[in-house]
Scaffold this motif. Structure first.
Motif, PDB file in Angstrom:
ATOM      1  N   MET A 184      14.726   8.636   3.644  1.00 10.71           N
ATOM      2  CA  MET A 184      13.585   8.461   2.766  1.00 10.71           C
ATOM      3  C   MET A 184      12.611   9.613   2.918  1.00 10.71           C
ATOM      4  O   MET A 184      12.071  10.129   1.934  1.00 10.71           O
ATOM      5  N   GLY A 185      12.378  10.053   4.144  1.00  5.49           N
ATOM      6  CA  GLY A 185      11.487  11.179   4.377  1.00  5.49           C
ATOM      7  C   GLY A 185      11.982  12.437   3.691  1.00  5.49           C
ATOM      8  O   GLY A 185      11.214  13.171   3.066  1.00  5.49           O
ATOM      9  N   ILE A 186      13.284  12.695   3.793  1.00  6.48           N
ATOM     10  CA  ILE A 186      13.861  13.877   3.144  1.00  6.48           C
ATOM     11  C   ILE A 186      13.695  13.774   1.626  1.00  6.48           C
ATOM     12  O   ILE A 186      13.301  14.735   0.963  1.00  6.48           O
ATOM     13  N   ASP A 187      13.997  12.611   1.082  1.00  7.35           N
ATOM     14  CA  ASP A 187      13.912  12.427  -0.368  1.00  7.35           C
ATOM     15  C   ASP A 187      12.495  12.649  -0.874  1.00  7.35           C
ATOM     16  O   ASP A 187      12.279  13.285  -1.912  1.00  7.35           O
ATOM     17  N   ILE A 188      11.509  12.134  -0.134  1.00  6.23           N
ATOM     18  CA  ILE A 188      10.114  12.298  -0.551  1.00  6.23           C
ATOM     19  C   ILE A 188       9.736  13.769  -0.560  1.00  6.23           C
ATOM     20  O   ILE A 188       9.157  14.277  -1.525  1.00  6.23           O
ATOM     21  N   VAL A 189      10.051  14.471   0.514  1.00  2.00           N
ATOM     22  CA  VAL A 189       9.677  15.882   0.591  1.00  2.00           C
ATOM     23  C   VAL A 189      10.409  16.706  -0.460  1.00  2.00           C
ATOM     24  O   VAL A 189       9.833  17.609  -1.070  1.00  2.00           O
ATOM     25  N   GLU A 190      11.676  16.394  -0.725  1.00  3.64           N
ATOM     26  CA  GLU A 190      12.407  17.136  -1.751  1.00  3.64           C
ATOM     27  C   GLU A 190      11.769  16.943  -3.123  1.00  3.64           C
ATOM     28  O   GLU A 190      11.669  17.885  -3.910  1.00  3.64           O
ATOM     29  N   ARG A 191      11.304  15.715  -3.397  1.00  2.26           N
ATOM     30  CA  ARG A 191      10.632  15.479  -4.680  1.00  2.26           C
ATOM     31  C   ARG A 191       9.339  16.268  -4.752  1.00  2.26           C
ATOM     32  O   ARG A 191       8.996  16.837  -5.797  1.00  2.26           O
ATOM     33  N   ALA A 216       0.833  -1.200   0.000  1.00  5.68           N
ATOM     34  CA  ALA A 216       0.000   0.000   0.000  1.00  5.68           C
ATOM     35  C   ALA A 216       0.866   1.248   0.000  1.00  5.68           C
ATOM     36  O   ALA A 216       0.582   2.229  -0.710  1.00  5.68           O
ATOM     37  N   LEU A 217       1.936   1.239   0.788  1.00  7.92           N
ATOM     38  CA  LEU A 217       2.835   2.388   0.833  1.00  7.92           C
ATOM     39  C   LEU A 217       3.458   2.636  -0.529  1.00  7.92           C
ATOM     40  O   LEU A 217       3.616   3.790  -0.954  1.00  7.92           O
ATOM     41  N   ASN A 218       3.782   1.590  -1.242  1.00 12.39           N
ATOM     42  CA  ASN A 218       4.404   1.726  -2.553  1.00 12.39           C
ATOM     43  C   ASN A 218       3.435   2.241  -3.610  1.00 12.39           C
ATOM     44  O   ASN A 218       3.850   2.869  -4.585  1.00 12.39           O
ATOM     45  N   ASN A 219       2.128   1.954  -3.427  1.00 11.16           N
ATOM     46  CA  ASN A 219       1.153   2.244  -4.476  1.00 11.16           C
ATOM     47  C   ASN A 219       0.229   3.423  -4.199  1.00 11.16           C
ATOM     48  O   ASN A 219      -0.564   3.784  -5.074  1.00 11.16           O
ATOM     49  N   ILE A 220       0.320   4.011  -3.008  1.00 13.29           N
ATOM     50  CA  ILE A 220      -0.577   5.122  -2.664  1.00 13.29           C
ATOM     51  C   ILE A 220       0.271   6.362  -2.364  1.00 13.29           C
ATOM     52  O   ILE A 220       0.809   6.510  -1.262  1.00 13.29           O
ATOM     53  N   PRO A 221       0.422   7.265  -3.333  1.00 13.20           N
ATOM     54  CA  PRO A 221       1.286   8.438  -3.153  1.00 13.20           C
ATOM     55  C   PRO A 221       0.994   9.270  -1.908  1.00 13.20           C
ATOM     56  O   PRO A 221       1.951   9.726  -1.251  1.00 13.20           O
ATOM     57  N   PRO A 222      -0.268   9.521  -1.510  1.00 17.06           N
ATOM     58  CA  PRO A 222      -0.479  10.307  -0.291  1.00 17.06           C
ATOM     59  C   PRO A 222       0.098   9.649   0.962  1.00 17.06           C
ATOM     60  O   PRO A 222       0.521  10.343   1.885  1.00 17.06           O
ATOM     61  N   LEU A 223       0.118   8.311   1.006  1.00 20.88           N
ATOM     62  CA  LEU A 223       0.767   7.639   2.138  1.00 20.88           C
ATOM     63  C   LEU A 223       2.265   7.930   2.133  1.00 20.88           C
ATOM     64  O   LEU A 223       2.871   8.165   3.185  1.00 20.88           O
ATOM     65  N   GLN A 224       2.863   7.930   0.952  1.00 19.62           N
ATOM     66  CA  GLN A 224       4.279   8.260   0.847  1.00 19.62           C
ATOM     67  C   GLN A 224       4.520   9.702   1.299  1.00 19.62           C
ATOM     68  O   GLN A 224       5.497   9.984   1.999  1.00 19.62           O
ATOM     69  N   GLU A 225       3.619  10.589   0.887  1.00 17.35           N
ATOM     70  CA  GLU A 225       3.770  11.995   1.281  1.00 17.35           C
ATOM     71  C   GLU A 225       3.688  12.150   2.798  1.00 17.35           C
ATOM     72  O   GLU A 225       4.497  12.864   3.405  1.00 17.35           O
ATOM     73  N   LEU A 226       2.706  11.487   3.411  1.00 14.16           N
ATOM     74  CA  LEU A 226       2.570  11.593   4.861  1.00 14.16           C
ATOM     75  C   LEU A 226       3.794  11.021   5.559  1.00 14.16           C
ATOM     76  O   LEU A 226       4.263  11.579   6.568  1.00 14.16           O
ATOM     77  N   LYS A 227       4.320   9.930   5.032  1.00 11.35           N
ATOM     78  CA  LYS A 227       5.548   9.355   5.589  1.00 11.35           C
ATOM     79  C   LYS A 227       6.678  10.385   5.540  1.00 11.35           C
ATOM     80  O   LYS A 227       7.426  10.571   6.507  1.00 11.35           O
ATOM     81  N   GLY A 228       6.773  11.081   4.414  1.00 10.92           N
ATOM     82  CA  GLY A 228       7.793  12.111   4.279  1.00 10.92           C
ATOM     83  C   GLY A 228       7.576  13.265   5.238  1.00 10.92           C
ATOM     84  O   GLY A 228       8.530  13.773   5.852  1.00 10.92           O
ATOM     85  N   ILE A 229       6.328  13.694   5.401  1.00  9.89           N
ATOM     86  CA  ILE A 229       6.022  14.778   6.339  1.00  9.89           C
ATOM     87  C   ILE A 229       6.407  14.375   7.754  1.00  9.89           C
ATOM     88  O   ILE A 229       7.011  15.154   8.505  1.00  9.89           O
ATOM     89  N   ARG A 230       6.062  13.144   8.124  1.00  8.71           N
ATOM     90  CA  ARG A 230       6.394  12.656   9.472  1.00  8.71           C
ATOM     91  C   ARG A 230       7.907  12.661   9.693  1.00  8.71           C
ATOM     92  O   ARG A 230       8.398  13.082  10.740  1.00  8.71           O
ATOM     93  N   MET A 231       8.646  12.178   8.714  1.00  8.42           N
ATOM     94  CA  MET A 231      10.096  12.109   8.852  1.00  8.42           C
ATOM     95  C   MET A 231      10.712  13.506   8.949  1.00  8.42           C
ATOM     96  O   MET A 231      11.616  13.753   9.757  1.00  8.42           O
ATOM     97  N   MET A 232      10.210  14.434   8.139  1.00  9.95           N
ATOM     98  CA  MET A 232      10.738  15.799   8.183  1.00  9.95           C
ATOM     99  C   MET A 232      10.435  16.459   9.523  1.00  9.95           C
ATOM    100  O   MET A 232      11.281  17.153  10.098  1.00  9.95           O
ATOM    101  N   GLU A 233       9.225  16.238  10.034  1.00  5.68           N
ATOM    102  CA  GLU A 233       8.883  16.805  11.340  1.00  5.68           C
ATOM    103  C   GLU A 233       9.785  16.239  12.427  1.00  5.68           C
ATOM    104  O   GLU A 233      10.224  16.954  13.337  1.00  5.68           O
ATOM    105  N   GLN A 234      10.073  14.944  12.332  1.00  9.90           N
ATOM    106  CA  GLN A 234      10.937  14.306  13.316  1.00  9.90           C
ATOM    107  C   GLN A 234      12.351  14.880  13.244  1.00  9.90           C
ATOM    108  O   GLN A 234      12.989  15.161  14.268  1.00  9.90           O
TER     109      GLN A 234
END
Length: 301
Positions: A287-294, A244-262
Motif C-alpha cells: 500500500m505504501g508503494i502504491d500511494i507513493v507511485e500515485r 480518517a485515513l480513507n478521507n484525509i489524503p495527507p494522512l494517506q501520503e504520510l502512510k506511504g512515506i512511512r512505508m517507503m522509508e521502511q
C-alpha cells in the motif's frame, strides 16, 4: 452524584454557545449557519486580530500556519500584509496545503489570497503536499486557529472543521513544525466558556492528540495560558481512525512515506523486475508503494 457521560460536558457547553453564536456569526456563502460544516467569522473579528498582532510570538514569526476557518480570514490578510508567509490547510485537508508568499503576490491581490476561494487561483498560492513542504525546508513559527468553543485554559472544547490537531501531528511528523511553536485561537467572547458557570468541572487537554492553545484572543481580551499541553512526535497510525485515513489524503501520503522509508531502510526492492520480490511484500508495504507511485505520477489519493 451521577457521573456525566464521556463527552457530555462538551456537548452541554457547545449547546449553550451555539445559541449565542447565532447572534454574532456571519453566514457562509455555501453553508449559511451550519456550524458543523464550517467555523464562522463573527462581528468584531478584526478587533481580535488587532490584539493578536501585538503578541510577541506573532511579531517574531516569519511563517504562520493559519487554519481555513472563516474566522481567520482577516488574520490571513494581515499576516500577508505584514510580510509573513502563510500556510493554510485546505478545507478538510482534501487538497493538502496552500503556501501563500507575499513576495510573489501583488499587494492588490492580498485580499483575494486570504480567502479560501482565492488562494488557490493561478498566480496566488501554491498547493503543496507533505513531502514538498518538507523538501522545500518550510518551518512554521506559530499557529493560528479558529474553533467553535474554547475554555479559558486554552482547551478546544468543540472543534470546527479545520482538523487542526491532524495538521499539528502531520507537520510535526515531518519536522515542518516544532512542538514548541505557540498556538493562538481567535474567537468571539461568547465562544470562550467558564465551566464553573455551567456547574461543570474544568475540561483538560487529555484526549489523544489534543493541542492546548497558548493564547485565546477575542475582541475584548487576550488570555494567556501557562504550560499549554501539546502532543509531541507526530502521527501514531495505530490510533488513526480508518475512516480518517480513507478521507484525509495527507494522512494517506504520510502512510506511504512511512512505508517507503521502511522498505528502503531494509534494503529496498528491484524496480525493474523480480515480480517475486513485490509478491513477498506485506499488504501494508505494498500500500505504501502504491500511494507513493500515485503521488509521483501527480495523482491525488
Amino acid at each position: 452524584m451521577a457521573v456525566p457521560a464521556p463527552g457530555l460536558p462538551r456537548k452541554i457547553l457547545w449547546s449553550g454557545v451555539y445559541q449565542q453564536l447565532l447572534r454574532y456569526a456571519l453566514p457562509d456563502s455555501r453553508f449559511n449557519l451550519d456550524f458543523l460544516k464550517f467555523t464562522p467569522d463573527f462581528r468584531g473579528s478584526e478587533d481580535a486580530v488587532e490584539r493578536l498582532v501585538e503578541l510577541q510570538c506573532y511579531k517574531d514569526a516569519r511563517t504562520v500556519l493559519v487554519t481555513s476557518d472563516n474566522s481567520c480570514e482577516w488574520l490571513r490578510y494581515r499576516a500577508l500584509r505584514d510580510g509573513k508567509r502563510v500556510v493554510v490547510g485546505t478545507y478538510r485537508l482534501r487538497r493538502g496545503f496552500v503556501v501563500l508568499d507575499p513576495k510573489s503576490i501583488a499587494e492588490s491581490g492580498l485580499g483575494l489570497a486570504s480567502t479560501l476561494d482565492g488562494m488557490e487561483k493561478p498566480g496566488i498560492g501554491r498547493r503543496l503536499d507533505l513531502s514538498q513542504l518538507r523538501d522545500e525546508g518550510i518551518r512554521i513559527d506559530m499557529c493560528v486557529m479558529g474553533g467553535l468553543v474554547f475554555n479559558e485554559q486554552g482547551v478546544v472544547v468543540w472543534e470546527g472543521s479545520a482538523l487542526f490537531e491532524v495538521q499539528w501531528a502531520l507537520l510535526q511528523d515531518l519536522k515542518v513544525l516544532s512542538a514548541a511553536a505557540p498556538v493562538v485561537a481567535v474567537a468571539h467572547e461568547c465562544q470562550v466558556v467558564d465551566e464553573a458557570q455551567n456547574g461543570l468541572d474544568k475540561i483538560k487537554a487529555d484526549k489523544n492528540g489534543e493541542v492546548q492553545c497558548d493564547f485565546v484572543v477575542t475582541p475584548e481580551r487576550v488570555l494567556e495560558v501557562e504550560g499549554a499541553v501539546k502532543p509531541p512526535g507526530g502521527v501514531d497510525f495505530n490510533k488513526v481512525d480508518p475512516e480518517a485515513l480513507n478521507n484525509i489524503p495527507p494522512l494517506q501520503e504520510l502512510k506511504g512515506i512511512r512505508m517507503m522509508e521502511q522498505i528502503m531502510s531494509s534494503g529496498g526492492f528491484d524496480t525493474k523486475g523480480k515480480e517475486e520480490e513485490r509478491k513477498a511484500l506485506s499488504a501494508e508495504e505494498q500500500m505504501g508503494i502504491d500511494i507513493v507511485e500515485r503521488l509521483m505520477k501527480g495523482l491525488k489519493s
